[in-house]
Structures are given as structure tokens and as C-alpha cells.
Design an enzyme around this catalytic site. Structure first.
Site, short mmCIF file in Angstrom:
data_model
loop_
_atom_site.label_atom_id
_atom_site.label_comp_id
_atom_site.label_asym_id
_atom_site.label_seq_id
_atom_site.Cartn_x
_atom_site.Cartn_y
_atom_site.Cartn_z
N ASP A 118 -0.62 -7.36 7.57
CA ASP A 118 -2.08 -7.24 7.31
C ASP A 118 -2.80 -7.84 6.06
O ASP A 118 -2.38 -8.97 5.55
CB ASP A 118 -2.54 -6.08 7.56
CG ASP A 118 -1.70 -4.84 6.66
OD1 ASP A 118 -0.96 -5.27 6.04
OD2 ASP A 118 -1.95 -3.64 7.01
N GLY B 30 0.35 -5.01 0.59
CA GLY B 30 -0.66 -5.04 -0.27
C GLY B 30 -0.56 -5.69 -1.33
O GLY B 30 -1.80 -6.28 -1.72
N GLU C 214 6.43 -5.34 7.34
CA GLU C 214 5.78 -4.35 8.04
C GLU C 214 6.11 -3.88 9.54
O GLU C 214 5.92 -2.64 9.95
CB GLU C 214 3.94 -4.57 8.10
CG GLU C 214 3.30 -4.36 6.80
CD GLU C 214 3.39 -5.71 5.94
OE1 GLU C 214 2.74 -5.95 4.94
OE2 GLU C 214 4.12 -6.48 6.41
N GLY D 145 0.86 -1.16 0.14
CA GLY D 145 0.00 0.03 0.05
C GLY D 145 0.91 1.39 0.00
O GLY D 145 2.10 1.20 0.39
#
Length: 380
Positions: free
Chosen positions: A153, A122, A145, A73
Site C-alpha cells: 500500500d 511505510g 505485506e 508502519g
């Protein structure tokens, strides 16, 4: 932290091509490593919904232009917007992203991901729950992350928790990279196809006129080759990985790795794992260990709900400022000298971790609402 703004609208960040039977969704932001922003996620969700409801469409190909599939992301834009405006911007973007990940994971038609390059964060959320995950010798997978004060995530607590042994804990706690051969071996990828054959495979896929999984499998298998593991592959260290990363707490994992170092100090991967964990956010490490453990026995929907709650707490700074400090150190100032708060594992209490797993008490917050989908995600 200095903020820079641009008022030039990026266009064609996602390309939608193909024929009446096969549709191609192409990430087209190579200058930004195909990192996902709100516009890209919105376009993909809208177009994939149309394709799913179009009876003439039989197959989706997910690919990217440039040398990177998707580096994750667009954290810089999310953090910048949250600082300049309100933390709920990050929540809005993340809600849209998780809804797209859920749509892909439960898609009613076959989806083939052509992952020829780096796939992180992402990008893994988009591709790891598709039916076919094609990798090459250029593929690099990682979920780093925790190094910026986040946690793996986008459904990672679902797809990483289903890897053999405690490999998921290892990958999320250390950010260790896997190549294409390793991805196939552990089940993250379904097929290894040399990059020189990828265009031929793509052309063959474009001629498909059916959604029959066995037909598509046979076609991909024709181009598939056996990938060989390197000597330093973590797959060849699974006994030690399971021994260390099966421990109940992050502190115990670190202690177990340190003991292994005493036995065999020549094992570079152990030193790398320790160094990576020591440089990462202590809070993020503890969040991930609990998240991946809960994910093992939960559905994709439960995992996404939990990850959304945690991410909102992270963006809101309910407990810690680590995301913003980690982004400063890694992405803005790039001094790699994050001042984590708390700075040590033993200072991150169980109650602090528990707060991330609760619903957010804020008038600007709503829980993640995922539509009911009849299709179960592809098993790793």
C-alpha cells in the site's frame, strides 16, 4: 492473542535538525526498526508543511538513525489498538499516513532520501516518491505485506506499477528483497553511494543554498558510484519474470512458475517465489494483482484513494480476518502458521475481491480527502 500495554510515552521519535536552508527529518525509533506510528506521522506532516511554506528552506533531507531506515508502519500497535478498541483506529492512522505520503510525493521543494538500511512498507511510502533516493550496499527494499494478510500500500500501486515490465507484480506477490544496486537498476533508487561516503554527501548537502535540481543532482553525482548486480539478481531474470507475472490471474502466475520449474528446476528464485506465494494470504495476493494493474494507469491520488478503501475493508474484516490472523502468526505468536480464510486461491472469488475495491458502508467511515496539490510527483 495476549495484549501488552505500556504507559511510558516515547519521546523524540522524529528529530528535526538542520540550518536555515536545509532541514533534516530524522526517524529516531531504532529500537522499533523506525516503524511509523501515529505520533511520528503527525509530527512529520506538521513540520514538512511548515518547511514547504518557509521561503528560506531550500532542501529537505530524509534519513534515519540506526541500522534500519524504516521497516514500515507499526502494525503491532495498529492491530492491538483495533482489537482492544475499534477498527476505525487503524483507518485514522492510515488516513494520516497516506496524507503524509501524498504531501511528500507532491512536495514543492527537493527532498533527498538517504536510505542506508532496510526500507519496507511505510518506509517506502515516505521515500520512493522523493526526488532523490540514495541507496548504499546496506540497503534492502521489500514490500512483504501479503505475508501478514495485508497488501502493498502507501502508494505502492503507483511506484511499483511503474517499474520495468512486470517487476512490480513480482515484488508485491513474493515479497522478494532487492539490494541497493538492484534498486538503482530498476529505477526505485536514483543513486548508489557507498555507506562510507554517506556522511560526506550529507555534509555537502547541508551547504546547499538553492532548490535548483540540476545543482543538487551534480552534487550527488560527485559521490555516486556504479553498483554491480549479483549473478542471482532478479534483474537478470526479467524475461522469465515478465513471462510469468504478466498473466491475468494469480492462479495463472503460479501455474506458469510451476511450468518454469519443470524446465529448469535449478532456478532457486522460482522455488522461492512459489514458496512465498503459497505461504501468503490468497486474498491478499489477489488484491495486490488487481491493485497494481489498476495503478498503472492512475494518478498518485487515485492510487492512494483505492489503497485507503482496501485497507479499511481489511481492518474492518469486511470479507476476511487475514490481517489479524497473519499478524498473530508473524508478529505475536510467531509460529508462522497462519490459517488463512479462505485458505486457497481458488476459493477467493471475484466478488470477494470486488468488495475490497468498493467504498466502505459504515457510519464510522469517511473516504480519503486529499488536498489539491499543484506539484506532480517525481517520476520513477
Amino acid at each position: 492473542m495476549a495484549l501488552t500495554l505500556t504507559f511510558v510515552k516515547e519521546t523524540n521519535q522524529v528529530l528535526f535538525e538542520g540550518n536555515s536552508f536545509v532541514k533534516e527529518v530524522i526517524l529516531n525509533r531504532p529500537h522499533k526498526l523506525n516503524s511509523l506510528n501515529h505520533e511520528m506521522v503527525s509530527q512529520m506532516k506538521e513540520r514538512l508543511t511548515l518547511y514547504e511554506n518557509d521561503p528560506s528552506v531550500k532542501l529537505i533531507i530524509l534519513k534515519a538513525n540506526g541500522k534500519t531506515f524504516c521497516a514500515g508502519g507499526d502494525v503491532i500497535s495498529v492491530v492491538t489498538s483495533s482489537i482492544a478498541g475499534h477498527w476505525s483506529y487503524a483507518a485514522s492512522f492510515y488516513k494520516k499516513q497516506l496524507t503524509l505520503d501524498h504531501l511528500i510525493a507532491t512536495y514543492k521543494k527537493p527532498v533527498v532520501s538517504l536510505i542506508n538500511g532496510v526500507v519496507m512498507g511505510g518506509g517506502a511510502g515516505l521515500s520512493m516518491n522523493t526526488n532523490f533516493r540514495i541507496v548504499t550496499e546496506r540497503t534492502v527494499f521489500a514490500m512483504p505485506e501479503v505475508s501478514i494478510g495485508l497488501f502493498p500500500d502507501v502508494g505502492a500501486s503507483y511506484f511499483l506499477s511503474r517499474l520495468p515490465g512486470y517487476l512490480g507484480e513480482y515484488l508485491g506477490l513474493t515479497g522478494r528483497r532487492l539490494n541497493g544496486a538492484e534498486m538503482v537498476k530498476c529505477g526505485l533508487a536514483t543513486n548508489f553511494v557507498p555507506s562510507k561516503k554517506l556522511n560526506l554527501l550529507e555534509k555537502a548537502l547541508e551547504s546547499v543554498t538553492t532548490s535548483d535540481i540540476s545543482t543538487i543532482t551534480a552534487l550527488i553525482d560527485y559521490f555516486t558510484e556504479i553498483a554491480h548486480l549479483k549473478e542471482d539478481s532478479p534483474w537478470k531474470r526479467m524475461d522469465t519474470i515478465n513471462k510469468c507475472f504478466s498473466k491475468g490471474t494469480v492462479e495463472e502466475i503460479v501455474l506458469s512458475l510451476e511450468k518454469e520449474m519443470e524446465v529448469d528446476g535449478a532456478e532457486k528464485w522460482i522455488a522461492d517465489a512459489l514458496n512465498s506465494m503459497r505461504a501468503s494470504s490468497p486474498t491478499s495476493l489477489k488484491i495486490w494483482l488487481r491493485s497494481v494493474r489498476e495503478g498503472r494507469v492512475q494518478s498518485i491520488e487515485q492510487c492512494l484513494h483505492r489503497e485507503y478503501n482496501i485497507s479499511c475493508h481489511v481492518a474492518r474484516r469486511t470479507v476476511s480476518n487475514d490481517l489479524y490472523e497473519g499478524s498473530r502468526a508473524k508478529l505475536f505468536d510467531k509460529d508462522n502458521k497462519a490459517m488463512w480464510d479462505p485458505p486457497k486461491l481458488e476459493l477467493v472469488s471475484e466478488d470477494m475481491v470486488n468488495q475490497y475495491f468498493r467504498e466502505v458502508e459504515d457510519e464510522n467511515w469517511e473516504c480519503l480527502q486529499l488536498p489539491h496539490r499543484s506539484n506532480l510527483p517525481s517520476k520513477l
